[in-house]
Design an enzyme around this catalytic site. Structure first.
Site, short mmCIF file in Angstrom:
data_model
loop_
_atom_site.label_atom_id
_atom_site.label_comp_id
_atom_site.label_asym_id
_atom_site.label_seq_id
_atom_site.Cartn_x
_atom_site.Cartn_y
_atom_site.Cartn_z
N ASN A 48 -47.10 -118.80 -53.47
CA ASN A 48 -46.51 -117.70 -54.28
C ASN A 48 -47.04 -117.70 -55.72
OD1 ASN A 48 -44.72 -118.26 -51.96
ND2 ASN A 48 -43.52 -116.60 -52.81
N LYS A 66 -53.62 -110.08 -42.63
CA LYS A 66 -54.23 -111.32 -43.14
C LYS A 66 -54.70 -112.18 -41.96
CE LYS A 66 -53.94 -110.50 -47.43
NZ LYS A 66 -55.14 -110.15 -48.16
N SER A 69 -53.22 -115.76 -47.21
CA SER A 69 -51.84 -115.95 -47.67
C SER A 69 -51.13 -116.93 -46.75
CB SER A 69 -51.16 -114.59 -47.61
OG SER A 69 -49.77 -114.71 -47.65
N TYR A 125 -48.40 -106.30 -42.89
CA TYR A 125 -49.25 -106.87 -43.96
C TYR A 125 -49.72 -108.27 -43.55
CZ TYR A 125 -50.33 -109.66 -48.04
OH TYR A 125 -50.94 -110.54 -48.90
P1 NAD Z 1 -53.01 -106.16 -56.42
O1 NAD Z 1 -52.46 -104.99 -55.69
O2 NAD Z 1 -52.57 -106.36 -57.83
O3 NAD Z 1 -54.60 -106.14 -56.37
C1 NAD Z 1 -55.34 -105.59 -55.32
C2 NAD Z 1 -56.34 -104.62 -55.89
O4 NAD Z 1 -57.12 -104.08 -54.83
C3 NAD Z 1 -55.68 -103.43 -56.60
O5 NAD Z 1 -56.22 -103.32 -57.90
C4 NAD Z 1 -56.04 -102.23 -55.74
O6 NAD Z 1 -56.21 -101.05 -56.51
C5 NAD Z 1 -57.31 -102.70 -55.04
N1 NAD Z 1 -57.56 -102.09 -53.72
C6 NAD Z 1 -56.71 -102.01 -52.67
N2 NAD Z 1 -57.31 -101.41 -51.63
C7 NAD Z 1 -58.57 -101.10 -52.01
C8 NAD Z 1 -59.67 -100.46 -51.40
N3 NAD Z 1 -59.59 -99.98 -50.16
N4 NAD Z 1 -60.82 -100.33 -52.09
C9 NAD Z 1 -60.92 -100.80 -53.37
N5 NAD Z 1 -59.90 -101.39 -54.01
C10 NAD Z 1 -58.74 -101.53 -53.35
O7 NAD Z 1 -52.67 -107.46 -55.54
P2 NAD Z 1 -52.80 -108.99 -55.93
O8 NAD Z 1 -51.43 -109.55 -56.04
O9 NAD Z 1 -53.76 -109.16 -57.04
O10 NAD Z 1 -53.42 -109.54 -54.58
C11 NAD Z 1 -54.81 -109.72 -54.42
C12 NAD Z 1 -55.08 -110.25 -53.03
O11 NAD Z 1 -54.37 -111.47 -52.84
C13 NAD Z 1 -54.61 -109.31 -51.92
O12 NAD Z 1 -55.55 -109.39 -50.86
C14 NAD Z 1 -53.30 -109.91 -51.49
O13 NAD Z 1 -52.98 -109.60 -50.17
C15 NAD Z 1 -53.57 -111.39 -51.66
N6 NAD Z 1 -52.38 -112.20 -51.86
C16 NAD Z 1 -51.50 -111.87 -52.85
C17 NAD Z 1 -50.35 -112.64 -53.03
C18 NAD Z 1 -49.34 -112.28 -54.08
O14 NAD Z 1 -48.19 -112.73 -53.99
N7 NAD Z 1 -49.69 -111.51 -55.11
C19 NAD Z 1 -50.13 -113.76 -52.21
C20 NAD Z 1 -51.06 -114.07 -51.22
C21 NAD Z 1 -52.18 -113.27 -51.04
C1 WQD Z 2 -39.60 -115.33 -53.02
C2 WQD Z 2 -38.17 -115.79 -52.81
C3 WQD Z 2 -36.82 -114.25 -51.55
C4 WQD Z 2 -36.85 -111.06 -54.53
C5 WQD Z 2 -44.19 -112.67 -50.33
C6 WQD Z 2 -44.93 -112.16 -49.13
C7 WQD Z 2 -45.98 -113.14 -48.72
C8 WQD Z 2 -46.87 -113.53 -49.90
C9 WQD Z 2 -46.07 -113.98 -51.08
C10 WQD Z 2 -48.78 -112.13 -50.07
C11 WQD Z 2 -37.67 -115.51 -51.40
C12 WQD Z 2 -36.31 -114.41 -52.97
C13 WQD Z 2 -37.07 -112.25 -53.87
C14 WQD Z 2 -35.54 -110.76 -54.98
C15 WQD Z 2 -34.78 -112.87 -54.09
N1 WQD Z 2 -47.63 -112.43 -50.41
N2 WQD Z 2 -36.05 -113.13 -53.66
N3 WQD Z 2 -34.55 -111.69 -54.74
O1 WQD Z 2 -41.11 -113.58 -49.68
O2 WQD Z 2 -42.12 -115.78 -50.38
O3 WQD Z 2 -43.56 -113.89 -49.97
O4 WQD Z 2 -45.10 -112.95 -51.39
O5 WQD Z 2 -49.44 -112.57 -49.19
O6 WQD Z 2 -46.69 -112.52 -47.72
O7 WQD Z 2 -44.01 -111.93 -48.10
O8 WQD Z 2 -42.12 -113.87 -51.98
O9 WQD Z 2 -41.44 -113.19 -54.24
O10 WQD Z 2 -40.76 -111.75 -52.27
O11 WQD Z 2 -39.70 -113.97 -52.58
O12 WQD Z 2 -33.85 -113.65 -53.91
O13 WQD Z 2 -35.26 -109.69 -55.55
O14 WQD Z 2 -37.32 -115.05 -53.68
O15 WQD Z 2 -35.76 -114.19 -50.65
O16 WQD Z 2 -36.86 -116.56 -51.06
P1 WQD Z 2 -42.14 -114.30 -50.42
P2 WQD Z 2 -41.04 -113.10 -52.81
#
Ligand code: NAD
Ligand code: WQD
Length: 336
Positions: free
Chosen positions: A178, A152, A123, A148
Site C-alpha cells: 500500500n 493485474k 500489486s 482491477y
Molecule cells: P494513477 O492513476 O495516479 O496513475 C496512472 C496513470 O496512468 C494516470 O496518470 C493515467 O492518466 C494514466 N493512464 C491510464 N490509462 C492510460 C492509457 N490507456 N494510456 C496512457 N495513460 C494512461 O495511479 P497510480 O496510483 O500512480 O498507479 C500506478 C500503477 O501502479 C497502476 O498500474 C496501478 O494499478 C499500480 N498500483 C497502484 C497502487 C496504489 O495503491 N496506488 C498499488 C499497487 C499497484
Molecule cells: C486500506 C485499509 C480498508 C478506506 C487497495 C486495492 C489494492 C491495492 C492497494 C492497487 C483497509 C481501510 C479504507 C476508508 C477504511 N491497489 N479503509 N476506510 O484495500 O488494502 O488495497 O489499494 O493495486 O488492489 O484494493 O487499500 O487504502 O483502500 O484500504 O477503513 O475510507 O483501510 O478497509 O483495511 P486496500 P485501501
C-alpha cells in the site's frame, strides 16, 4: 539511457520520473491524462530543472503505440504504470478495465524494442486473501478481489513467454503493497479525481475539512485491535525500488528473463494504528467512526521483503510517521 515511463504523470509514476531524472536518466513520459492533470508535468519540470519529454497518447490504442515506438526508436527501458486503478469502478465497469489495462500491456510488449528492461506495476492484490503472512512471492495467484485485481493477474501472465511468444523479453513485475505519502516539496502527490477509495487520501481530506468523517471499515476482524492490517510503504521508497529494478535488469545478461518481487516494508499496521500514528506525527485529530466491513476487504496483508533485499539490494528507509507527515504536507499545500 532513455527510459519510457508510462502513466508518468500519475501518483506513483511522477515520483519515479523524479527519482530517475535525478539519477541522470533521460525520461520520456507517456500519459493520456485520464487520471491526472497536465500541471504535474510543469511541477516535474520545475523539480528537475529541465523540460521533460511528454507524449499524450492512449496506450490501449494499438496504432498510437506503434507510431510512438517508430518515433522513439531509442528507448532503452520501460516502466509501465499506465492503468486504471479504482477497485470500485472496476466492479461497476469491468470491460473498461479489461480494455484499458490489458490492451495497453499487450500493445507495449508488442511494439517496444526487444530485450530491453521492462518493469511492470503489479500489486499485492494478485495474491487475494492469504492465510500465511508475511506473503512470499511464491504464493500463487489467489481469487482476485475485483476486475482491477484480475487485470493485474492477467498482465503478469501476459509477461510470460508462453503467452507473448517473443524471443527476447526481460521483465520484472513489482508487486506493491500500500503506497502512501508524497515528495517533500509538496509539488507532486496523490491527487484522486473522484472521491478517494484508499485510506490515506480519504483521511487527509477529512482532516483538511473537505470531507466530514472517515469511516473505519469494520473493527470485528481477527486482528490485534479488530481492524484490517496492511503494509504501508512510503512513495519515495517505492520510487527508489523502481530505480533498483531497472538497474538490476540492465545487468541481467540473459535476454529471456522474468521475475516477481514484493515491494513493501514487511510490517503490518492496522487502520486504527495508522490513524493514531497520523495524529501523533502531525498533532492533528482525525474525525473517524467505526462502520461496517467493506465487501471484498482482506483481513491481513503484509509483504515478505527478503527477495527485494537480496535481489534488488533495496530496503525501505522511511518510517510510517514520515510518510504520513508528507501526505499531510501535500494535502495542506493543495489547500493554498
Ligand atoms: P494513477 O492513476 O495516479 O496513475 C496512472 C496513470 O496512468 C494516470 O496518470 C493515467 O492518466 C494514466 N493512464 C491510464 N490509462 C492510460 C492509457 N490507456 N494510456 C496512457 N495513460 C494512461 O495511479 P497510480 O496510483 O500512480 O498507479 C500506478 C500503477 O501502479 C497502476 O498500474 C496501478 O494499478 C499500480 N498500483 C497502484 C497502487 C496504489 O495503491 N496506488 C498499488 C499497487 C499497484
Ligand atoms: C486500506 C485499509 C480498508 C478506506 C487497495 C486495492 C489494492 C491495492 C492497494 C492497487 C483497509 C481501510 C479504507 C476508508 C477504511 N491497489 N479503509 N476506510 O484495500 O488494502 O488495497 O489499494 O493495486 O488492489 O484494493 O487499500 O487504502 O483502500 O484500504 O477503513 O475510507 O483501510 O478497509 O483495511 P486496500 P485501501
Amino acid at each position: 539511457m532513455n527510459i519510457l515511463i508510462t502513466g508518468g504523470l500519475g501518483y506513483i509514476g511522477s515520483h519515479v520520473v523524479l527519482c530517475l531524472a535525478n539519477k541522470g536518466y533521460n525520461i520520456i513520459i507517456v500519459d493520456n491524462l485520464s487520471n491526472c492533470d497536465i500541471s504535474v508535468l510543469e511541477n516535474l519540470n520545475q523539480l528537475t530543472n529541465s523540460k521533460l519529454a511528454f507524449e499524450k497518447l492512449d496506450l490501449s490504442v494499438r496504432d498510437q503505440v506503434e507510431s510512438f515506438f517508430k518515433n522513439y526508436s531509442n528507448i532503452d527501458g520501460v516502466i509501465h504504470f499506465a492503468a486504471l486503478k479504482s477497485v470500485g469502478e472496476s466492479v461497476r465497469k469491468p470491460k473498461k478495465y479489461y480494455d484499458n489495462n490489458l490492451y495497453s500491456m499487450l500493445n507495449i510488449i508488442e511494439f517496444m524494442p526487444k530485450a530491453i528492461p521492462f518493469v511492470f506495476s503489479s500489486s499485492c492484490t494478485v495474491y487475494g486473501s492469504v492465510s500465511n503472512q508475511p506473503i512470499t512471492e511464491s504464493t500463487p495467484h489467489g481469487i482476485a478481489e475485483s476486475p482491477y485485481g484480475k487485470t493485474k493477474q492477467i498482465c503478469e501472465k501476459i509477461m510470460d513467454k508462453e503467452f507473448h511468444g517473443i524471443k527476447d523479453f526481460k521483465g520484472l513485475s513489482l508487486r506493491y503493497f500500500n503506497p502512501l505519502g508524497a515528495h517533500s516539496s509538496g509539488l507532486i502527490g496523490e491527487n484522486p479525481k473522484n472521491t478517494p477509495e484508499n485510506l490515506l487520501p480519504y483521511l487527509t481530506q477529512v482532516v483538511s475539512g473537505k470531507r466530514e468523517v472517515l469511516t473505519v471499515y469494520g473493527d470485528d476482524y481477527n486482528t490485534r485491535d479488530g481492524t484490517c492490517i496492511r503494509d504501508y510503504i512510503h512513495i519515495i521508497d517505492l520510487a527508489e525500488a523502481h530505480l533498483k529494478a531497472i538497474e538490476y535488469l540492465f545487468k541481467i545478461q540473459d535476454k529471456n528473463f522474468i521475475d516477481y518481487i514484493n515491494i513493501g516494508t514487511g510490517s503490518g499496521v492496522s487502520v486504527l494504528e495508522l490513524i493514531q500514528t497520523f495524529e501523533k506525527s502531525t498533532g492533528l485529530k482525525v474525525n473517524y467512526k467505526i462502520g461496517k466491513r467493506r465487501p471484498g476487504d482482506i483481513e491481513v496483508a503484509y509483504a515478505e521483503t527478503k527477495k527485494a533485499e537480496q535481489i534488488l539490494r533495496w530496503k525501505p528507509k522511511y518510517s510510517l510517521s514520515s510518510a504520513l507527515n508528507s501526505a499531510w504536507n501535500w494535502e495542506n499545500k493543495s489547500l493554498d
